[in-house]
Write an enzyme that holds these catalytic residues in place. Sequence first.
Site, PDB file in Angstrom:
ATOM      1  N   PRO A 136       0.849  -1.165   0.064  1.00  0.00           N
ATOM      2  CA  PRO A 136       0.079   0.068  -0.047  1.00  0.00           C
ATOM      3  C   PRO A 136       0.932   1.292   0.144  1.00  0.00           C
ATOM      4  CG  PRO A 136       0.123  -0.874   2.398  1.00  0.00           C
ATOM      5  CD  PRO A 136       0.830  -1.880   1.135  1.00  0.00           C
ATOM      6  N   LYS A 137       0.715   2.224  -0.894  1.00  0.00           N
ATOM      7  CA  LYS A 137       1.117   3.664  -0.569  1.00  0.00           C
ATOM      8  C   LYS A 137       0.643   4.198   0.688  1.00  0.00           C
ATOM      9  CE  LYS A 137       2.543   7.342  -3.398  1.00  0.00           C
ATOM     10  NZ  LYS A 137       2.188   8.184  -2.588  1.00  0.00           N
ATOM     11  N   VAL A 138       1.247   4.341   1.705  1.00  0.00           N
ATOM     12  CA  VAL A 138       0.797   4.925   2.819  1.00  0.00           C
ATOM     13  C   VAL A 138       0.676   6.428   2.870  1.00  0.00           C
ATOM     14  CG1 VAL A 138       1.080   5.047   5.417  1.00  0.00           C
ATOM     15  CG2 VAL A 138       1.529   2.851   4.123  1.00  0.00           C
ATOM     16  N   ASP A 292      -3.142   6.158  -0.453  1.00  0.00           N
ATOM     17  CA  ASP A 292      -3.505   6.976  -1.609  1.00  0.00           C
ATOM     18  C   ASP A 292      -2.969   6.249  -2.810  1.00  0.00           C
ATOM     19  OD1 ASP A 292      -0.599   7.326  -1.701  1.00  0.00           O
ATOM     20  OD2 ASP A 292      -0.788   9.405  -1.774  1.00  0.00           O
ATOM     21  N   GLY A 293      -3.017   4.746  -2.805  1.00  0.00           N
ATOM     22  CA  GLY A 293      -2.627   4.022  -3.908  1.00  0.00           C
ATOM     23  C   GLY A 293      -1.747   2.746  -3.466  1.00  0.00           C
TER      24      GLY A 293
END
Length: 574
Positions: A136-138, A292-293
Amino acid sequence: MISLRYTAPGLLHWFTSLALAFCSATLLPTAVAYDCPDTAPDDASVEQLAERVAAWDEAYYQRGERLVEDALYDQARQRLERWQVCRGKRSAATPHEPGGPLHHPVAQTGLSKLDDQASLARWMQRRQAHSLWVQPKVDGVAVTLVYERGQLVQAISRGDGERGSDWLPHLRQAPHVAQRLTAPYPARVVLQGELYLRLGDHVQAEHGSAGARSAIIGLMARHAWQTEDAERVGLFVWDWPDGPAGMQQRLDRLAAWGFEDSVAMTQAVTRAEEVATWRQRWYRGALPFATDGIVVRQSQRPDAEAWQAAAPAWAVAWKHPAQQAMAEVRGVEFRVGRTGQITPVLRLMPTVLDDRTIRRVSLGSLAQWQRHDIRPGDHVTIRLAGLTIPQFESVLTRREPRPPLDAPDPAAYHPLSCLRLSPGCESQFLARLTWLSGPDGLDMAGIGEGSWQRLIDAGLIEGLLDWRILDPAQLQQAHGVGDVRAAQWHARFSAAEEQSLTSWLVALGMPSVAPEALQDASGTLSLAELRQRAVVDWRAQPGIGEVSAERLAAFFHHPRISEWLDTLSDSVAR
């Protein structure tokens, strides 16, 4: 109580040092060759968008405030650059922040951003020889942690990727950031990761970022923390630049050191479809932080000494579906509903929101359109309301000079207007027919707006009840209506004649009223008695106020409604 006072220079220093950390790994745009439109944008629109982007940049880079979502910012900046290039002007450079006093032992890289699954599939295809992993893009702030002999000795903000600020005093107080590593460990360990605001069961698709990034920015900018501040900070380790060559070996050591979340959310993948599945799971499932991605990484990377503060070839980002976007207005439609309410609808250039293409958005009311005065050529922001309905949010740019636009006169439309088809009545008349055949009216299954539009286009209907005299041969004059469909429609029309009196009254547009209010003194429903009631008689019914009484009396006394009621069969009228 620990003082939380700030000095203005100190606060500005903190915010400017945080600027690039504001994006956990900076998303770097690639060079774009723009296709210029045949009609150049007007000067006013270009200036307005440039001012808006500059205001966003100033808030983001100078005060640490995120005024818009990343997807909208990227879209607006790309649109501005396209306009400027097509007008023969140099596009404005993306702002960058200065570094801090501390050198990163390994440069913090950026990330290139892919637009869709097809782009990701091509990126992965070129790396088939490497093992790939998704994370996950934290949505927090990037940090470098340095451990010597197992002890945390440095914590450096991202800064410009080469230099950053000293965050060690804060992180020494953070109970969820490991202060010591469990043996065995190398003499020196450099970890790169994300400091995030700890959230409980956060669902990104439902709650968005929930201000998490701004909150962690604010925490890191404080001169001192209280105990509860330190408790709110979590850490996600997304890389160990000087660790073992293979990802699995790195993950095994990170797990032994207590970075369980980082290990559990780093998953091996071989196909873009797998990445898409993880993206959806992390977007719609509960996580302890905002995202966010996703990020896809190769297991094998160059030696840490070769890393640069730029987008590498071995990792890439794929953002979550945009829930806020910039859209160009192609036109404005004014739809008049069955009761005469006017609803403006913006026709948009195709715009993607949450992986859906949006072409229309309702403004809800004529007053909303009048307040914003939206015209073709304007640019607006839209977002999804309740995850499903596109919703107008604000005007970004206004085309100058203002294009002419004829809006309907609200005084011309009311609950008893457009009972017949006439110029200006097309929308309300069609809405009346659609209501009449719907489940709340005469319940003609299979007869909807499209059916009525065909009959209108064929010149077969001008009055609300003209369909009652059409035979199958006449119905076949409508486009796309053959003998089978004509027979079906005729059967539906015939069956409607047997509907109850209440259904007929509702279908013709009678204002909403409780069933008992329609009964006479003996408890009987009598059409003759209803047609004789005056306003005072309706007002005497329980639950009916002055406005409703006037509307009911107007309905039953309207000449055309009376004409239609005269045609109802005796069995229906009783």
